[in-house]
Design a protein around this motif. Structure first.
Motif, PDB file in Angstrom:
ATOM      1  N   ILE A 172      13.722  26.680 -24.079  1.00  0.00           N
ATOM      2  CA  ILE A 172      12.265  26.498 -23.653  1.00  0.00           C
ATOM      3  C   ILE A 172      11.447  26.720 -24.839  1.00  0.00           C
ATOM      4  O   ILE A 172      10.552  26.038 -25.131  1.00  0.00           O
ATOM      5  N   ALA A 173      11.243  28.017 -25.217  1.00  0.00           N
ATOM      6  CA  ALA A 173      10.727  28.602 -26.222  1.00  0.00           C
ATOM      7  C   ALA A 173      10.749  27.680 -27.415  1.00  0.00           C
ATOM      8  O   ALA A 173       9.947  27.376 -28.045  1.00  0.00           O
ATOM      9  N   LYS A 174      11.928  27.413 -27.765  1.00  0.00           N
ATOM     10  CA  LYS A 174      12.258  26.473 -29.274  1.00  0.00           C
ATOM     11  C   LYS A 174      11.561  25.275 -28.990  1.00  0.00           C
ATOM     12  O   LYS A 174      10.936  24.479 -29.904  1.00  0.00           O
ATOM     13  N   ASN A 175      11.470  24.510 -27.852  1.00  0.00           N
ATOM     14  CA  ASN A 175      10.876  23.279 -27.698  1.00  0.00           C
ATOM     15  C   ASN A 175       9.701  23.180 -26.786  1.00  0.00           C
ATOM     16  O   ASN A 175       9.122  22.138 -26.229  1.00  0.00           O
ATOM     17  N   LEU A 176       9.015  24.071 -26.901  1.00  0.00           N
ATOM     18  CA  LEU A 176       7.855  24.617 -25.981  1.00  0.00           C
ATOM     19  C   LEU A 176       6.836  23.460 -26.377  1.00  0.00           C
ATOM     20  O   LEU A 176       6.023  22.969 -25.276  1.00  0.00           O
TER      21      LEU A 176
END
Length: 398
Positions: free
Chosen positions: A231-235
């Motif tokens: 989620i953080a990577k593609n936020l």
């Protein structure tokens, strides 16, 4: 790299649901089957209203949030050397935990355990062993395999959190190097393996099997950390796509998230595959993902979560989680024969909030600061692959 205060608030609300859930589990009704005469409790137990006391669901949300937060430094090129990372995790998780265990040990010595109570059977599985030096040492060692119900029943999740923290850089290698499809496949593989291990645990027995499976149980929770990191990577992309939706569609997504998060409370087909733990946890995970996305994408959700009282609950959420069961069990065994259960619940809530605020101010903050001071002079090193990540798509806070 900004801090997502709204996610702290989300964690705080989840910690309150754990507290409420444990209070309600003292009531025998929550162990029994459906009772048509108790319509309000039935609604609370067998509908999405169960989100109010969804403890298992909250733990999954905690793990996803941990994966999200721990992964952020990797995407901004600010990850710390492994030794510094572990030391700071020890000061953040382990040392406050030791304080609570010390309190629980003292309470177990001075409080007489009541065995003739008209409460749920669940209560009798807690504080159910005599205190021994071995049990104390096991809790001090922390990440081993032992009965975590002897002092503070919730610490099992902290054990899993610390174990996964130890291997988290390896998980980030997977998340950074491969696309989301490969990572999702890895998550599914971990879930299937965990399901098989649980099957072995319940159907077979041989020497060292419980200990071995106790350590391997961590596999069940690894997918949540990976998903949080994804989620953080593609936020940035997620937020952009979410904000393109119409307001009514966002509401529908949130409603779907609530139903998904509370899946195992309103689905009652006991013989169906959809009641298997792997599917239940997958559904809960989907709901938790939706909550996180709504929290960081929706302006209205942010304003609500950043409301000061709610945000403060988020700041003290770790202490709420640590202390509430020790306080609840102590009050039950001290006063259940002299005051009503609902009064014990009320005192538990108020007492937990007060104790947690004091713990946050005088235990958590000083220990976090001390951990930073002790590691501040260490030489900072870059993790392999950092530069490639920094020059690729970097997440940004919107």
């Amino acid at each position: 790299m900004g801090r997502y205060e709204e996610l702290d608030s989300l964690r705080g609300l989840a910690s309150l649901t754990v507290l409420i859930g444990h209070c309600l589990l003292l009531f025998p009704y929550f162990e029994n089957s459906y009772d048509p005469n108790l319509w309000f409790l039935n609604a609370l137990r067998f509908t999405p209203l169960s989100i109010i006391w969804a403890g298992h669901e909250a733990v999954i949300l905690f793990f996803i949030l941990s994966g999200f937060v721990l992964s952020l430094p990797y995407y901004y090129g600010k990850q710390r050397p492994y030794v510094i990372f572990i030391i700071r995790r020890l000061f953040r998780i382990y040392l406050p935990y030791l304080f609570v265990i010390l309190l629980a040990v003292l309470m177990r010595f001075v409080i007489t355990i009541q065995t003739d109570l008209n409460l749920s059977k669940w209560l009798y599985t807690l504080w159910d062993e005599e205190i021994t030096w071995r049990s104390i040492v096991n809790h001090v060692v922390f990440i081993g395999h032992y009965n975590s119900r002897v002092f503070d029943p919730v610490v099992w999740s902290l054990i899993e959190e610390m174990r996964i923290s130890i291997i988290f850089p390896l998980l980030m290698f997977l998340v950074i190097r491969y696309n989301w499809k490969i990572n999702v496949i890895a998550c599914v593989a971990c879930s299937i393996m965990s399901n098989l291990l649980n099957y072995i645990r319940w159907h077979y027995s041989f020497p060292l099997l419980p200990t071995l499976l106790g350590f391997l149980s961590t596999i069940e929770w690894i997918p949540m950390f990976i998903i949080g990191a994804l989620i953080a990577k593609n936020l940035k992309v997620i937020i952009e796509k979410f904000n393109r939706f119409h307001s009514w569609f966002k509401v529908l997504i949130l409603v779907f998230g609530i139903f998904s998060y509370t899946f195992n409370h309103w689905i009652t087909l006991k013989s169906s595959i959809i009641n298997q733990q792997i599917v239940q946890d997958a559904s809960i995970t989907v709901g938790a993902i939706i909550f996180i996305i709504c929290a960081v994408s929706s302006g209205k959700a942010k304003r609500l979560l950043l409301y000061k009282p709610i945000n403060y609950i988020g700041k003290i959420s770790y202490s709420i989680y640590l202390f509430h069961m020790v306080i609840l069990l102590g009050l039950v065994h001290l006063f259940i024969n002299s005051i009503p259960l609902w009064v014990i619940w009320l005192i538990t809530l108020i007492g937990t909030l007060i104790v947690s605020a004091l713990s946050y101010r005088f235990i958590e903050i000083p220990l976090i600061s001390l951990g930073k001071k002790l590691t501040g002079g260490m030489t900072k090193r870059k993790t392999i692959g950092t530069q490639s990540v920094m020059h690729s798509k970097e997440p940004s806070k919107v």
